[in-house]
Scaffold this motif. Structure first.
Motif, PDB file in Angstrom:
ATOM      1  N   TYR A 231      -9.382 130.731  -9.283  1.00  0.00           N
ATOM      2  CA  TYR A 231     -10.445 131.417 -10.020  1.00  0.00           C
ATOM      3  C   TYR A 231     -10.022 131.504 -11.482  1.00  0.00           C
ATOM      4  O   TYR A 231      -8.911 131.969 -11.782  1.00  0.00           O
ATOM      5  CB  TYR A 231     -10.642 132.819  -9.431  1.00  0.00           C
ATOM      6  N   VAL A 232     -10.861 131.038 -12.376  1.00  0.00           N
ATOM      7  CA  VAL A 232     -10.566 131.090 -13.805  1.00  0.00           C
ATOM      8  C   VAL A 232     -10.898 132.497 -14.321  1.00  0.00           C
ATOM      9  O   VAL A 232     -12.055 132.907 -14.319  1.00  0.00           O
ATOM     10  CB  VAL A 232     -11.358 130.018 -14.591  1.00  0.00           C
ATOM     11  N   ILE A 233      -9.865 133.229 -14.740  1.00  0.00           N
ATOM     12  CA  ILE A 233     -10.050 134.597 -15.233  1.00  0.00           C
ATOM     13  C   ILE A 233     -10.570 134.590 -16.665  1.00  0.00           C
ATOM     14  O   ILE A 233     -11.479 135.341 -17.017  1.00  0.00           O
ATOM     15  CB  ILE A 233      -8.728 135.391 -15.205  1.00  0.00           C
ATOM     16  N   GLU A 234      -9.938 133.745 -17.494  1.00  0.00           N
ATOM     17  CA  GLU A 234     -10.366 133.650 -18.892  1.00  0.00           C
ATOM     18  C   GLU A 234     -10.059 132.271 -19.443  1.00  0.00           C
ATOM     19  O   GLU A 234      -9.216 131.545 -18.914  1.00  0.00           O
ATOM     20  CB  GLU A 234      -9.701 134.731 -19.738  1.00  0.00           C
ATOM     21  N   GLY A 235     -10.754 131.914 -20.508  1.00  0.00           N
ATOM     22  CA  GLY A 235     -10.561 130.612 -21.131  1.00  0.00           C
ATOM     23  C   GLY A 235     -11.285 129.512 -20.381  1.00  0.00           C
ATOM     24  O   GLY A 235     -12.193 129.778 -19.587  1.00  0.00           O
ATOM     25  N   GLN A 236     -10.869 128.294 -20.632  1.00  0.00           N
ATOM     26  CA  GLN A 236     -11.489 127.155 -19.948  1.00  0.00           C
ATOM     27  C   GLN A 236     -10.457 126.082 -19.668  1.00  0.00           C
ATOM     28  O   GLN A 236      -9.472 125.954 -20.393  1.00  0.00           O
ATOM     29  CB  GLN A 236     -12.636 126.584 -20.790  1.00  0.00           C
TER      30      GLN A 236
ATOM     31  N   ILE B 167      -9.490 116.618  -9.710  1.00  0.00           N
ATOM     32  CA  ILE B 167      -9.109 116.573  -8.300  1.00  0.00           C
ATOM     33  C   ILE B 167      -9.450 115.188  -7.768  1.00  0.00           C
ATOM     34  O   ILE B 167     -10.625 114.791  -7.778  1.00  0.00           O
ATOM     35  CB  ILE B 167      -9.849 117.649  -7.474  1.00  0.00           C
ATOM     36  N   ASP B 168      -8.433 114.464  -7.349  1.00  0.00           N
ATOM     37  CA  ASP B 168      -8.603 113.123  -6.793  1.00  0.00           C
ATOM     38  C   ASP B 168      -9.451 112.236  -7.712  1.00  0.00           C
ATOM     39  O   ASP B 168     -10.342 111.515  -7.271  1.00  0.00           O
ATOM     40  CB  ASP B 168      -9.241 113.220  -5.401  1.00  0.00           C
ATOM     41  N   GLY B 169      -9.176 112.328  -9.020  1.00  0.00           N
ATOM     42  CA  GLY B 169      -9.844 111.476  -9.999  1.00  0.00           C
ATOM     43  C   GLY B 169     -11.171 112.004 -10.522  1.00  0.00           C
ATOM     44  O   GLY B 169     -11.721 111.480 -11.485  1.00  0.00           O
ATOM     45  N   GLU B 170     -11.711 113.064  -9.925  1.00  0.00           N
ATOM     46  CA  GLU B 170     -12.980 113.627 -10.384  1.00  0.00           C
ATOM     47  C   GLU B 170     -12.722 114.809 -11.316  1.00  0.00           C
ATOM     48  O   GLU B 170     -11.910 115.680 -11.011  1.00  0.00           O
ATOM     49  CB  GLU B 170     -13.845 114.071  -9.202  1.00  0.00           C
ATOM     50  N   VAL B 171     -13.404 114.832 -12.458  1.00  0.00           N
ATOM     51  CA  VAL B 171     -13.150 115.834 -13.497  1.00  0.00           C
ATOM     52  C   VAL B 171     -14.204 116.936 -13.444  1.00  0.00           C
ATOM     53  O   VAL B 171     -15.404 116.671 -13.347  1.00  0.00           O
ATOM     54  CB  VAL B 171     -13.159 115.175 -14.899  1.00  0.00           C
ATOM     55  N   TYR B 172     -13.718 118.191 -13.516  1.00  0.00           N
ATOM     56  CA  TYR B 172     -14.605 119.367 -13.518  1.00  0.00           C
ATOM     57  C   TYR B 172     -14.274 120.203 -14.747  1.00  0.00           C
ATOM     58  O   TYR B 172     -13.110 120.509 -15.010  1.00  0.00           O
ATOM     59  CB  TYR B 172     -14.375 120.215 -12.267  1.00  0.00           C
ATOM     60  N   HIS B 173     -15.285 120.594 -15.509  1.00  0.00           N
ATOM     61  CA  HIS B 173     -15.114 121.467 -16.676  1.00  0.00           C
ATOM     62  C   HIS B 173     -15.381 122.897 -16.223  1.00  0.00           C
ATOM     63  O   HIS B 173     -16.501 123.216 -15.811  1.00  0.00           O
ATOM     64  CB  HIS B 173     -16.044 121.042 -17.813  1.00  0.00           C
ATOM     65  N   MET B 174     -14.354 123.732 -16.289  1.00  0.00           N
ATOM     66  CA  MET B 174     -14.442 125.076 -15.745  1.00  0.00           C
ATOM     67  C   MET B 174     -14.207 126.124 -16.823  1.00  0.00           C
ATOM     68  O   MET B 174     -13.433 125.912 -17.749  1.00  0.00           O
ATOM     69  CB  MET B 174     -13.429 125.241 -14.615  1.00  0.00           C
ATOM     70  N   GLN B 175     -14.882 127.259 -16.661  1.00  0.00           N
ATOM     71  CA  GLN B 175     -14.714 128.374 -17.583  1.00  0.00           C
ATOM     72  C   GLN B 175     -14.591 129.674 -16.807  1.00  0.00           C
ATOM     73  O   GLN B 175     -14.726 129.679 -15.576  1.00  0.00           O
ATOM     74  CB  GLN B 175     -15.884 128.430 -18.563  1.00  0.00           C
ATOM     75  N   ALA B 176     -14.347 130.773 -17.515  1.00  0.00           N
ATOM     76  CA  ALA B 176     -14.146 132.068 -16.869  1.00  0.00           C
ATOM     77  C   ALA B 176     -15.285 132.352 -15.887  1.00  0.00           C
ATOM     78  O   ALA B 176     -16.457 132.166 -16.202  1.00  0.00           O
ATOM     79  CB  ALA B 176     -14.071 133.166 -17.928  1.00  0.00           C
ATOM     80  N   GLY B 177     -14.901 132.764 -14.684  1.00  0.00           N
ATOM     81  CA  GLY B 177     -15.873 133.065 -13.641  1.00  0.00           C
ATOM     82  C   GLY B 177     -16.045 131.938 -12.628  1.00  0.00           C
ATOM     83  O   GLY B 177     -16.571 132.152 -11.539  1.00  0.00           O
ATOM     84  N   ASP B 178     -15.584 130.728 -12.965  1.00  0.00           N
ATOM     85  CA  ASP B 178     -15.691 129.590 -12.047  1.00  0.00           C
ATOM     86  C   ASP B 178     -14.517 129.606 -11.064  1.00  0.00           C
ATOM     87  O   ASP B 178     -13.420 130.066 -11.381  1.00  0.00           O
ATOM     88  CB  ASP B 178     -15.686 128.265 -12.805  1.00  0.00           C
ATOM     89  N   SER B 179     -14.767 129.070  -9.865  1.00  0.00           N
ATOM     90  CA  SER B 179     -13.714 128.986  -8.858  1.00  0.00           C
ATOM     91  C   SER B 179     -13.668 127.579  -8.273  1.00  0.00           C
ATOM     92  O   SER B 179     -14.595 126.784  -8.473  1.00  0.00           O
ATOM     93  CB  SER B 179     -13.946 130.011  -7.742  1.00  0.00           C
TER      94      SER B 179
END
Length: 197
Positions: free
Chosen positions: A145-150, A155-167
């Motif tokens: 779980y992303v608490i803060e920041g980004q 994962i296995d070559g696939e890219v995900y852009h995550m920010q606070a609140g994402d899991s």
């Protein structure tokens, strides 16, 4: 009675194994590094940490000394505590990870490293530009779980852009990495099944 003695020997070996591994990781050393410091081969350190070999007192003292500890403090922490409450200031902080690649990442231990724990949990503190590359895959699962920041999580070559609140959640046999793409510190709660060494 002999069987109980064997059980006690196995318990003692696992206690020593867990403590050696814990102290080595806290020191930021690979098994190879520790082996070089004490004059043994890496295979021997691996067997000790797996609980397959119980070191002699002389051998254990050399290992403990190489980890900048002494035998009294080495055995002073009860790693079999069934519960532990830690304030933010009490959590052990490890700078970098000797087992994985990357830079600019520190780990705040939420679960003490010990034999038999079913979970490993840390707060990953990722500096801007910091990254972790995990080429060590194993059976089990990971969630976070992303608490803060980004972060940019791959994962296995696939890219995900995550920010606070994402899991996230993934199977631990998949190669994974992340990096902080922002201009502020990112903090991620990361929980996974421990790797069996």
């Amino acid at each position: 009675m002999a069987e109980k003695g064997d059980d006690q020997k196995m318990t003692d070996a696992m206690q020593i194994a867990a403590r050696v591994r814990h102290a080595r990781i806290l020191k930021g050393l690979r098994m190879k590094d520790l082996a070089e410091r004490v004059g043994y081969n890496e295979s021997m350190i691996s067997k000790i940490e797996a609980g397959k070999v119980t070191p002699s007192l002389v051998m254990l003292n050399r290992i403990v000394t190489a980890l900048d500890r002494d035998l009294a403090s080495f055995f002073g922490l009860d790693i079999d505590m069934h519960r532990m409450v830690l304030t933010a200031k009490e959590r052990t902080v490890v700078e970098g990870d000797a087992l994985r690649g990357g830079k600019g990442v520190s780990y705040e231990r939420m679960v003490p490293l010990a034999a038999g724990n079913l979970l490993e949990a840390n707060v990953h503190v990722v500096q801007p530009g910091g990254e972790k590359v995990d080429n060590i895959t194993h059976q089990g699962e990971a969630t976070g779980y992303v608490i803060e920041g980004q972060i940019e999580l791959t994962i296995d070559g696939e890219v995900y852009h995550m920010q606070a609140g994402d899991s996230f959640f993934f199977k631990a046999h998949l190669p994974n990495s992340y990096r902080n793409t922002g201009d502020q510190v990112a903090r991620v709660i990361w929980v996974n099944t421990p790797q069996i060494h």
